[in-house]
Each structure stands twice: as structure tokens, then as C-alpha cells.
Design a protein around this motif. Sequence first.
Motif, short mmCIF file in Angstrom:
data_model
loop_
_atom_site.label_atom_id
_atom_site.label_comp_id
_atom_site.label_asym_id
_atom_site.label_seq_id
_atom_site.Cartn_x
_atom_site.Cartn_y
_atom_site.Cartn_z
N LEU A 1 0.83 -1.20 0.00
CA LEU A 1 0.00 0.00 0.00
C LEU A 1 0.87 1.25 0.00
O LEU A 1 2.00 1.25 0.48
CB LEU A 1 -0.91 0.02 1.23
N CYS A 2 0.30 2.31 -0.53
CA CYS A 2 0.97 3.60 -0.56
C CYS A 2 1.21 4.09 0.87
O CYS A 2 0.30 4.08 1.69
CB CYS A 2 0.10 4.58 -1.33
N GLN A 3 2.44 4.51 1.17
CA GLN A 3 2.75 4.89 2.55
C GLN A 3 2.16 6.26 2.91
O GLN A 3 2.13 6.63 4.07
CB GLN A 3 4.26 4.91 2.77
N GLU A 4 1.69 6.97 1.90
CA GLU A 4 1.16 8.30 2.15
C GLU A 4 -0.34 8.22 2.51
O GLU A 4 -0.76 8.70 3.54
CB GLU A 4 1.36 9.16 0.89
N CYS A 5 -1.13 7.59 1.65
CA CYS A 5 -2.58 7.56 1.87
C CYS A 5 -3.04 6.24 2.46
O CYS A 5 -4.15 6.13 2.96
CB CYS A 5 -3.32 7.83 0.56
N ASN A 6 -2.18 5.21 2.40
CA ASN A 6 -2.55 3.90 2.93
C ASN A 6 -3.81 3.33 2.29
O ASN A 6 -4.51 2.52 2.90
CB ASN A 6 -2.74 3.97 4.44
N LEU B 1 4.85 5.01 -3.13
CA LEU B 1 3.66 5.85 -3.24
C LEU B 1 2.76 5.37 -4.37
O LEU B 1 3.22 4.73 -5.31
CB LEU B 1 4.07 7.30 -3.53
N CYS B 2 1.49 5.74 -4.27
CA CYS B 2 0.59 5.51 -5.40
C CYS B 2 0.80 6.65 -6.40
O CYS B 2 1.41 7.67 -6.06
CB CYS B 2 -0.87 5.45 -4.94
N ASP B 3 0.28 6.49 -7.60
CA ASP B 3 0.45 7.52 -8.62
C ASP B 3 -0.03 8.88 -8.13
O ASP B 3 0.64 9.89 -8.30
CB ASP B 3 -0.36 7.16 -9.88
N ALA B 4 -1.21 8.88 -7.51
CA ALA B 4 -1.82 10.15 -7.10
C ALA B 4 -0.95 10.85 -6.06
O ALA B 4 -0.64 12.03 -6.18
CB ALA B 4 -3.22 9.91 -6.56
N CYS B 5 -0.51 10.10 -5.04
CA CYS B 5 0.30 10.71 -3.99
C CYS B 5 1.67 11.12 -4.52
O CYS B 5 2.23 12.13 -4.09
CB CYS B 5 0.44 9.78 -2.80
N ALA B 6 2.22 10.31 -5.44
CA ALA B 6 3.51 10.67 -6.01
C ALA B 6 3.41 12.01 -6.72
O ALA B 6 4.26 12.88 -6.60
CB ALA B 6 3.98 9.59 -6.98
ZN LIG Z 1 -1.39 7.26 -1.99
#
Ligand SMILES: [Zn+2]
Lengths: 358, 182
Positions: B2-7, B28-33
Motif C-alpha cells: 500500500l501507498c505509505q502516504e494515503c494507505n 507511493l501511489c500515482d496520485a500521492c507521487a
Molecule cells: Zn497514496
Amino acid sequence: MAVQDFLHDASRWMREDGPHSDIVISTRIRIARNLSDLPFPILMNDSQAEEITRRVADAVFSPEFQEKSGGSYEIIPLMNVPHVDRQALVEKYLISSSLVEHARRSAVALRDDEAVSIMINEEDHLRLQVLMPGLQLGAAWELATTIDDLLEAKLNYAFDEKYGYLTACPTNVGTGIRASVMLHLPALVVTQQINRVLSALGQVGLVVRGVHGEGTDAVGNLFQLSNQITLGQSEEEIIQSLESVARKIIEHEQQARQFLMEENREVIEDRIARSFGILAYARRLDSRESMQRLSDVRLGIDLGVIKGVSQNILKELMVMTQPAFMQKYSGTELAPGERDWRRADLVRERLRMDQGHI
Amino acid sequence: MLCQECNQRDATVHFTKIINQEKTEYHLCDACARDTGDFMMKGNAGGFSFHNLLSGLLGFEQTGMPGFGAPGQQGQASAPVRCETCGLGYQQFVQVGRFGCADCYKHFSGKLEPMLRRIHGGATTHTGKFPRRTGGVIKLRQQLARLRQDMQEKISLEQFEEAAVIRDRIREMEGQIEQGGM
Ligand SMILES: [Zn+2]
Ligand SMILES: [Zn+2]
């Protein structure tokens, strides 16, 4: 949403096979274009954004375009699309996540078979994309340049005699073209030849990256090969060099597959069979594991170890197990923990549709 | 993973930042990156940014690295710092990595060549497709420039007959360009 319904709406690139489909998942060509008399997206205001959408719509709905562009088109302002469906369009590779970020004023013109999408007000005024199954760089470029010409008949492009098509980012100037192929290279990864094969690419102006994950850690053994340079080479030269490198990689992968079957048959069959069993019966799958197992199963299909399962299962599930599609499948928003349970349900349901056996 | 930013979304972007030998891993996911990139772009120090990566590429020539310098040191001071059409400053461009309008290419032309050479493997001139409707005349003009060069070459080699043949073709093309309305 049932898996059946999804497959009914699947894009052409997911439903159909193409040349070298055993290794090349898809071919994509994107070209960047801007109109000459309006500021680029970072500096334009809302009414200028609307003006661009209006002009592109006029071009797309002109009789010549309708007649020669190979299908019927719909223009969809992203504002009118629910969040989860915007994300689903990204997961099907029809639009970029950057288009979604600017949803307030961006739009997409989509051909009915989803082989062509024209993104409006992304980083550039226009991003024209052609997406096809298998290795079809020549055909994809033919279609892209035809549609580009049809648009240019109605729109004044920003073009400079020396620098070519002018783009918001200098990394795209010139041809504005980004051509890429998605490759499934499990045997090169298993036999640990992938680094050697891919590291030879840098010198020819091409880049390769993992589709999910990075470098050799590419989850699901999927790699995207694309051109890096857009200036100083013609579109045909760019496409030819990409094509010839892709063909070399295909050859290496085929040799590696043959080697596996000749020298390590039992080991690779065991790995494929285990992954098939897990996908068919597991109750919980995280995205990483599902992609790795799918890659094994797909290799099993290609090698004739698994029978009765469609080759397309990898592309279908690669898209369907992404967050937005998972949400559509479940009909409700999913907490991260829940998603892994629903993912396993979805994969089982898809596998049951085919009469797979080993 | 999972993305460490938004989980929430799966991490699809993986990179390692190294500052002063200190390694930090990002998943990160694309959006958070993208958010991270945009966030950093707005001037928050210490972070990683995709835009800064590009800016690094663009800013390279400013540090005066040998072989990439702007044409002439004095030219650097007098180079235009702002696009007259859209108002984008050159410094802004370096930060954001995006041009504001088509004319930016004209107004920043002094700084453009070394940058393009660096990005595009040494190339600075388009050799691909031309717009069909508006590009015909441009293409003719390019061919014309090439023919004039050829003619000069023939003359210098005292191959006057060949030079005359080329001259006739040049006249013919000049006529075509005039009809093209340029
Ligand atoms: Zn994310
Ligand atoms: Zn400008």
C-alpha cells in the motif's frame, strides 16, 4: 458489477489478440499537440480551457473527421464523470492521472472501441493516444497520424520550423511522440538475464521501466519500453528503433522460455501449478501476490502447461484488480484490508469462467 | 504494497532519496507521487520532486558546466528573462519545467539550445512530421535551404552545369512558395 459485465465493456486492447501477443501485452502511441494562439495549460484560465474543448469538439464532430477516423466519438468532460469512473479510465490506460488531476477543466474524446482517446487540457492542449493489443507500432502510428491530420485540418497547431511541434515540456518537443510497448518477460526474470538484456537499451535513446514497481523488481514481470528522445529523429525512425529493440527482447524471452522448458521443466511447471492453485482457491490476495501469480499463470498458458484458460486473463485481471475497478466490482468503497478479500473473490470468479486445467 | 502516504491505493511508484548519504525509501501511489511532486514544487524545501528532477536538467547550463555553457558569457546577462507573450519568467520556467505558451520557445531561444541538446541526445532540430495544412510551405523552405547549400558546393567545385540545374529547381520552388502565400 459482475466480471461478465466488465468484460462486456472491456477496451479493444484487452479483448483482442495482436501480433506477438504471447509476450507483448499492448502498444501505445501518444502525441502531444498545442494550439498556437492560446496559452499552454499551466497559464490558461477557465474560459480559455473551455475554448480549447469547444474547438476540439468542433473538429471531432466535423463530417470529415467522423467519416475518416474509424469509429464514433464521444466527448466527455471529466467534471461529469464520478470519481471512481475517472480512476477506472486511468486503470484501463485510456487517460492519464494528470488529466484526472485537472478534472475541473479537462475532457476526453473517446472512440467507441476505446482504441483512440484524445485528452484535452492535460499537460498540453491535446494528447492523442492510440492503444492496440500486441506489437503494432506501425499500425498504431498510422492511425495516430491519420487522426492528427484530421484534427490539424481544423485546428492551428503550435509548430516551429526548427523545433517542430511545440509542447509545454521541452522533453516532448519536436515530434511530440511517446511510443511504448508493454512486455511480459517472466522467463528473462526467472533466468536472471533481465538486467543484462535491458541494460543494453540505454544507448539507443529508449527507456524501460517496470509497469508496477521498479527495475527488475517489476511486479508481474511487466515492463514498459518507450522512446525517450522526441527531437532530431523522425517518427518513423523512433518507431523503427523501438520495434527492432522490442523484437530483440522478444527473441531473448522466447529463448529463455525454451531453456526453461528444456532444462527446468519440472521446476517451472511446479511454480505455474502452485500459482494456478492459489489463484483458483485463495480467499485473500494482495495486489503484489496477485500480479506475480497471474504472471506465472499467463506463462503457464503460453507454455501449454495450463489449458483452457484465455490468454487475456492477465490483461483483464491486471486492470480489474486495481482499486477503482475493485470498488466497482464490490459496489462499495473498500477499506485497504477489505480489498484483498474482494480481490481474491474477483480472481476466482474470472478463473471459473474458463474450464482451466493442468 | 500500500501507498505509505494515503494507505489506500497500491504503491506503484518506488524510489529512494539519498541526501547526505542518508537513504529514504518511498513507496507511493500515482496520485500521492504526483501530489508530492506538486507539493515540493511549491517551494517546500528538503523534499523530492519530479519537477526538480527536470529542473536539475534544465538548470544544468546555468552552473556553467563545460560544454553546455550558453553562447558567450556576456550573452547570459542580456538574455531575455521573460516571455513577452505570456509573461512567464525564465526562472519560473526552470522551477516548473513547463513553458507558458508557444512563443516561450522564441523568447527563451538563447537558453534553449544547450537544454534541448542535453535532453534529446545532442539534437536541436526537428526532422519529423510537418502539419499538413500549414506545414507545406515550411517544408519547401527547408528543402530550399538545402538546395542552396548544394548549389554553393557545386559552384565551389566548379561543377557549373549541375549548379545550373539546381538553380532552376530553386527558382521553381521559390515560385511555389510565393503561391503558398508566404
Ligand atoms: Zn497514496
Ligand atoms: Zn510564453
